[in-house]
Design a protein around this motif. Structure first.
Motif, PDB file in Angstrom:
ATOM      1  N   SER A   7     -32.601  12.673  34.592  1.00 62.59           N
ATOM      2  CA  SER A   7     -31.565  11.931  33.887  1.00 62.59           C
ATOM      3  C   SER A   7     -31.919  11.755  32.413  1.00 62.59           C
ATOM      4  CB  SER A   7     -31.373  10.554  34.536  1.00 62.59           C
ATOM      5  OG  SER A   7     -30.353   9.831  33.871  1.00 62.59           O
ATOM      6  N   PHE A   8     -33.180  11.426  32.157  1.00 65.17           N
ATOM      7  CA  PHE A   8     -33.626  11.279  30.771  1.00 65.17           C
ATOM      8  C   PHE A   8     -33.474  12.590  30.011  1.00 65.17           C
ATOM      9  CE2 PHE A   8     -36.907  12.059  27.624  1.00 65.17           C
ATOM     10  CZ  PHE A   8     -36.734  10.989  26.764  1.00 65.17           C
ATOM     11  N   GLN A   9     -33.934  13.670  30.599  1.00 63.39           N
ATOM     12  CA  GLN A   9     -33.898  14.965  29.920  1.00 63.39           C
ATOM     13  C   GLN A   9     -32.466  15.392  29.592  1.00 63.39           C
ATOM     14  OE1 GLN A   9     -36.100  17.546  32.550  1.00 63.39           O
ATOM     15  NE2 GLN A   9     -38.083  16.895  31.752  1.00 63.39           N
TER      16      GLN A   9
ATOM     17  N   GLY B  60     -33.544   7.850  19.526  1.00 67.90           N
ATOM     18  CA  GLY B  60     -32.961   8.686  20.574  1.00 67.90           C
ATOM     19  C   GLY B  60     -33.715   8.606  21.883  1.00 67.90           C
ATOM     20  N   ILE B  61     -35.036   8.504  21.821  1.00 65.60           N
ATOM     21  CA  ILE B  61     -35.850   8.416  23.037  1.00 65.60           C
ATOM     22  C   ILE B  61     -35.592   7.099  23.756  1.00 65.60           C
ATOM     23  CG2 ILE B  61     -38.221   8.163  23.871  1.00 65.60           C
ATOM     24  CD1 ILE B  61     -39.069  10.222  21.793  1.00 65.60           C
TER      25      ILE B  61
ATOM     26  N   THR C  50     -29.822  13.479  29.087  1.00 71.27           N
ATOM     27  CA  THR C  50     -29.290  12.653  28.003  1.00 71.27           C
ATOM     28  C   THR C  50     -29.958  12.982  26.677  1.00 71.27           C
ATOM     29  OG1 THR C  50     -28.800  10.827  29.517  1.00 71.27           O
ATOM     30  CG2 THR C  50     -28.935  10.292  27.186  1.00 71.27           C
ATOM     31  N   TYR C  51     -31.281  13.080  26.699  1.00 70.59           N
ATOM     32  CA  TYR C  51     -32.016  13.289  25.453  1.00 70.59           C
ATOM     33  C   TYR C  51     -31.751  14.671  24.856  1.00 70.59           C
ATOM     34  CZ  TYR C  51     -35.744  13.426  22.028  1.00 70.59           C
ATOM     35  OH  TYR C  51     -36.433  13.535  20.856  1.00 70.59           O
ATOM     36  N   ASP C  52     -31.751  15.696  25.705  1.00 68.10           N
ATOM     37  CA  ASP C  52     -31.593  17.065  25.202  1.00 68.10           C
ATOM     38  C   ASP C  52     -30.211  17.335  24.637  1.00 68.10           C
ATOM     39  OD1 ASP C  52     -34.137  17.326  26.156  1.00 68.10           O
ATOM     40  OD2 ASP C  52     -33.715  18.915  27.587  1.00 68.10           O
ATOM     41  N   ASN C  53     -29.214  16.543  25.056  1.00 68.27           N
ATOM     42  CA  ASN C  53     -27.847  16.789  24.607  1.00 68.27           C
ATOM     43  C   ASN C  53     -27.300  15.726  23.655  1.00 68.27           C
ATOM     44  OD1 ASN C  53     -26.902  19.245  26.263  1.00 68.27           O
ATOM     45  ND2 ASN C  53     -27.819  17.930  27.820  1.00 68.27           N
ATOM     46  N   GLU C  54     -27.985  14.587  23.599  1.00 72.71           N
ATOM     47  CA  GLU C  54     -27.513  13.509  22.736  1.00 72.71           C
ATOM     48  C   GLU C  54     -28.640  12.911  21.882  1.00 72.71           C
ATOM     49  OE1 GLU C  54     -25.374  10.511  24.972  1.00 72.71           O
ATOM     50  OE2 GLU C  54     -24.813  11.978  26.500  1.00 72.71           O
TER      51      GLU C  54
ATOM     52  N   ALA D  11     -31.086   6.465  31.277  1.00 77.79           N
ATOM     53  CA  ALA D  11     -31.625   7.088  32.492  1.00 77.79           C
ATOM     54  C   ALA D  11     -31.822   6.050  33.582  1.00 77.79           C
ATOM     55  CB  ALA D  11     -32.946   7.786  32.182  1.00 77.79           C
ATOM     56  N   PHE D  12     -32.386   4.908  33.231  1.00 77.65           N
ATOM     57  CA  PHE D  12     -32.614   3.858  34.222  1.00 77.65           C
ATOM     58  C   PHE D  12     -31.299   3.275  34.729  1.00 77.65           C
ATOM     59  CE2 PHE D  12     -36.915   4.304  32.950  1.00 77.65           C
ATOM     60  CZ  PHE D  12     -37.695   3.709  33.934  1.00 77.65           C
ATOM     61  N   GLU D  13     -30.312   3.151  33.837  1.00 81.30           N
ATOM     62  CA  GLU D  13     -28.995   2.650  34.245  1.00 81.30           C
ATOM     63  C   GLU D  13     -28.318   3.624  35.209  1.00 81.30           C
ATOM     64  OE1 GLU D  13     -26.936   2.096  30.590  1.00 81.30           O
ATOM     65  OE2 GLU D  13     -28.068   0.285  30.036  1.00 81.30           O
ATOM     66  N   LYS D  14     -28.340   4.911  34.884  1.00 80.82           N
ATOM     67  CA  LYS D  14     -27.695   5.910  35.713  1.00 80.82           C
ATOM     68  C   LYS D  14     -28.365   6.047  37.075  1.00 80.82           C
ATOM     69  CE  LYS D  14     -25.920   8.704  31.879  1.00 80.82           C
ATOM     70  NZ  LYS D  14     -26.024  10.000  31.143  1.00 80.82           N
ATOM     71  N   CYS D  15     -29.679   5.866  37.112  1.00 76.15           N
ATOM     72  CA  CYS D  15     -30.431   5.995  38.371  1.00 76.15           C
ATOM     73  C   CYS D  15     -30.532   4.677  39.114  1.00 76.15           C
ATOM     74  CB  CYS D  15     -31.823   6.534  38.090  1.00 76.15           C
ATOM     75  SG  CYS D  15     -31.848   8.214  37.448  1.00 76.15           S
TER      76      CYS D  15
END
Length: 215
Positions: free
Chosen positions: A73-75, A22-23, A77-81, A30-34
């Motif tokens: 962005s990472f947080q 998951g991490i 994605t990670y916190d919800n998926e 996150a890198f893709e979205k940013c």
């Protein structure tokens, strides 16, 4: 005041749980979205240090604005998926249950943020096992090291008695040394290193045997 013949403080990632899938997925997203290029391919060896340190390494940048965007962005994605892909290492659930039934006091001190840490523990049905879970962001002031987390955990819970720290990395070992508490190496975790002077356990089953026998 709390009293116990044996009080155990666990690391979380790489010791109790394998959250690498998951991490790593959340890092990539996150890198893709940013729209930030990865300088280093995310791998399991990067898991453990504080998030900003890892993001700086992956991006090759210390620009606060870039790191903030990546972090947010990472947080999200990670916190919800991503965190729901977390798996306990084989035998961990049984180890916690046996120690709990023998009235061991158990705590967690982790670099992982407190929100996903608690979500994961609840998701795995482990909430009853731990007297407290502490992270860098558990307190009024954001802490910088796991050593500070352990110190605050012990202080805020009025812990007395024999304490040990269980982890899987060199950082965990050094943290334990600086905290002046005994260390036990969980050799099933992320860390792949040898410590001649450290007590090591090959499996959660062996860990249970050690604690129950020595209690």
């Amino acid at each position: 005041m709390k009293h116990s013949e044996k009080i155990i403080i666990f690391d979380l990632d790489g010791t109790l749980i394998d959250s690498s899938e998951g991490i790593l997925i959340s890092f990539k997203k996150a890198f893709e979205k940013c729209n930030v290029k990865l300088k280093i391919k995310p791998n399991r060896e990067l898991i453990g240090p504080p998030l900003n340190k890892t993001l700086a390494l992956l991006s090759g940048s210390n620009d606060p604005e870039i790191l903030l965007r990546l972090r947010e962005s990472f947080q999200k994605t990670y916190d919800n998926e991503g965190l729901f892909l977390t798996r306990p290492f084989k035998g961990i659930g049984e180890m916690l249950e046996k120690l709990y039934c023998r009235s061991f006091e158990m705590y967690i001190a982790t670099n992982k943020r407190i929100i996903p840490s608690l979500k994961i523990i609840n998701h795995l049905g482990w909430s009853k096992y731990f007297s407290d879970v502490c992270s860098l962001d558990s307190f009024d002031k954001i802490l910088e090291t796991k050593e500070e987390v352990i110190k605050q955990l012990i202080s805020s819970n009025n812990i007395t008695g024999e304490v040990c720290y269980i982890g899987d990395t060199v950082e965990d070992f050094r943290t334990s040394e600086r905290s002046n508490i005994p260390f036990i190496l969980a050799k099933w975790g992320y860390g792949e290193f040898k410590l001649e002077d450290a007590l090591s356990m090959l499996s959660p089953k062996e860990m249970v045997g050690y604690f129950i026998k020595s209690k």
